[in-house]
Design a protein around this motif. Sequence first.
Motif, mmCIF file in Angstrom:
data_model
loop_
_atom_site.group_PDB
_atom_site.id
_atom_site.type_symbol
_atom_site.label_atom_id
_atom_site.label_comp_id
_atom_site.label_asym_id
_atom_site.label_seq_id
_atom_site.Cartn_x
_atom_site.Cartn_y
_atom_site.Cartn_z
ATOM 1 N N LYS A 118 -9.176 -0.226 9.592
ATOM 2 C CA LYS A 118 -7.950 -0.039 9.995
ATOM 3 C C LYS A 118 -8.001 0.993 10.982
ATOM 4 O O LYS A 118 -7.061 0.848 11.888
ATOM 5 N N PHE A 119 -8.658 1.986 10.926
ATOM 6 C CA PHE A 119 -8.800 3.025 11.895
ATOM 7 C C PHE A 119 -9.315 2.581 13.139
ATOM 8 O O PHE A 119 -9.205 3.172 14.353
ATOM 9 N N LEU B 59 3.605 6.798 10.773
ATOM 10 C CA LEU B 59 2.295 6.026 10.669
ATOM 11 C C LEU B 59 2.539 4.611 10.368
ATOM 12 O O LEU B 59 3.390 4.233 9.975
ATOM 13 N N HIS C 191 -9.374 8.224 1.785
ATOM 14 C CA HIS C 191 -9.857 6.854 2.196
ATOM 15 C C HIS C 191 -10.871 6.492 1.830
ATOM 16 O O HIS C 191 -11.368 5.317 2.396
ATOM 17 N N LEU D 74 -7.037 1.272 15.647
ATOM 18 C CA LEU D 74 -6.100 2.475 16.053
ATOM 19 C C LEU D 74 -6.967 3.351 17.587
ATOM 20 O O LEU D 74 -6.350 4.312 17.816
ATOM 21 N N THR E 146 -0.980 2.802 6.013
ATOM 22 C CA THR E 146 -2.087 3.749 6.166
ATOM 23 C C THR E 146 -2.474 4.288 5.067
ATOM 24 O O THR E 146 -3.817 4.596 5.001
ATOM 25 N N HIS E 147 -1.743 4.570 4.170
ATOM 26 C CA HIS E 147 -2.070 5.284 2.775
ATOM 27 C C HIS E 147 -1.859 4.452 1.619
ATOM 28 O O HIS E 147 -1.128 3.533 1.480
ATOM 29 N N LYS F 102 0.796 5.793 17.982
ATOM 30 C CA LYS F 102 0.799 5.836 16.586
ATOM 31 C C LYS F 102 0.194 6.857 16.043
ATOM 32 O O LYS F 102 0.191 7.005 14.632
ATOM 33 N N GLU G 255 -10.772 0.589 5.261
ATOM 34 C CA GLU G 255 -10.306 1.590 5.862
ATOM 35 C C GLU G 255 -10.920 2.091 6.996
ATOM 36 O O GLU G 255 -10.299 2.347 8.327
ATOM 37 N N GLU H 235 5.965 6.186 6.532
ATOM 38 C CA GLU H 235 5.679 4.970 6.887
ATOM 39 C C GLU H 235 6.658 3.884 7.134
ATOM 40 O O GLU H 235 6.778 3.116 7.962
#
Length: 250
Positions: free
Chosen positions: A19-20, A191, A144, A23, A195-196, A33, A16, A185
């Motif tokens: 992932k962020f 998103l 997350h 971004l 993402t989730h 995004k 997680e 998504e």
Amino acid sequence: MRPTESPTPTTLDPGEVEKFSRLATEWWNPAGKMGILHKFNPVRLAHIREMACTRFGRDRNAIDALSGLSALDIGCGGGLLCEPLARMGATVSGIDPARTNVETARLHAKLSGLAIDYRCTTAEESAAAGETYDIVLAMEVVEHVADVDLFVGACAALVKPGGLLVMATINRTMKSYALAIVGAEYVLRWLPRGTHEWDKFVTPEDLAAAMAANGLAVTDRKGVRYDLLRDRWVETSDLAVNYMLTAGRG
């Protein structure tokens, strides 16, 4: 021989964080995004302001309604919540385990002329250091983490006596799967895909129970939904998808 100290337990999910981190450059682009968070921000900020003013007896209409209060945003990302809270007068700290997010937030705050304490750390490490705040926020973070109970415990430990904790997340229902994952998504592409994860969503009952187990009393429950006609997010009594829980420490 001195015993080796145990490391602070962590709820970090490395996947997680990565992932962020990817971004990070998108945080302040309302057409990028993270655009959905820019649309989401007004309803979140209005709710936080309302909860804080109610809790601390402040004038909701005052520009500096949060003056003199300390606030911590856990999982602050690029600082989308921290900067408005600082403009409301709060002394704001933002923490995030992704260093690229923290660097993005620091740069934007500097360009905005705001003094915000951004640090690359976790809720668990901050709690272990004995930090406490009047207002603690964990908005769209708990879904997350790797250990919900440990994370909520760390968040609760950061709340001063008389303070409050506001958490926002997504309920684990079929409706949330349809709207928050398939709709957001894959269909609307609000998103990035992935993402989730639906099985990491947390029900309001489980989140409230975790808060209560750590000495906090839930004082408010609000749902949030997207109003297609007005093109904005609004509060609702329906907690089936996005929702916010507020809890206080006596």
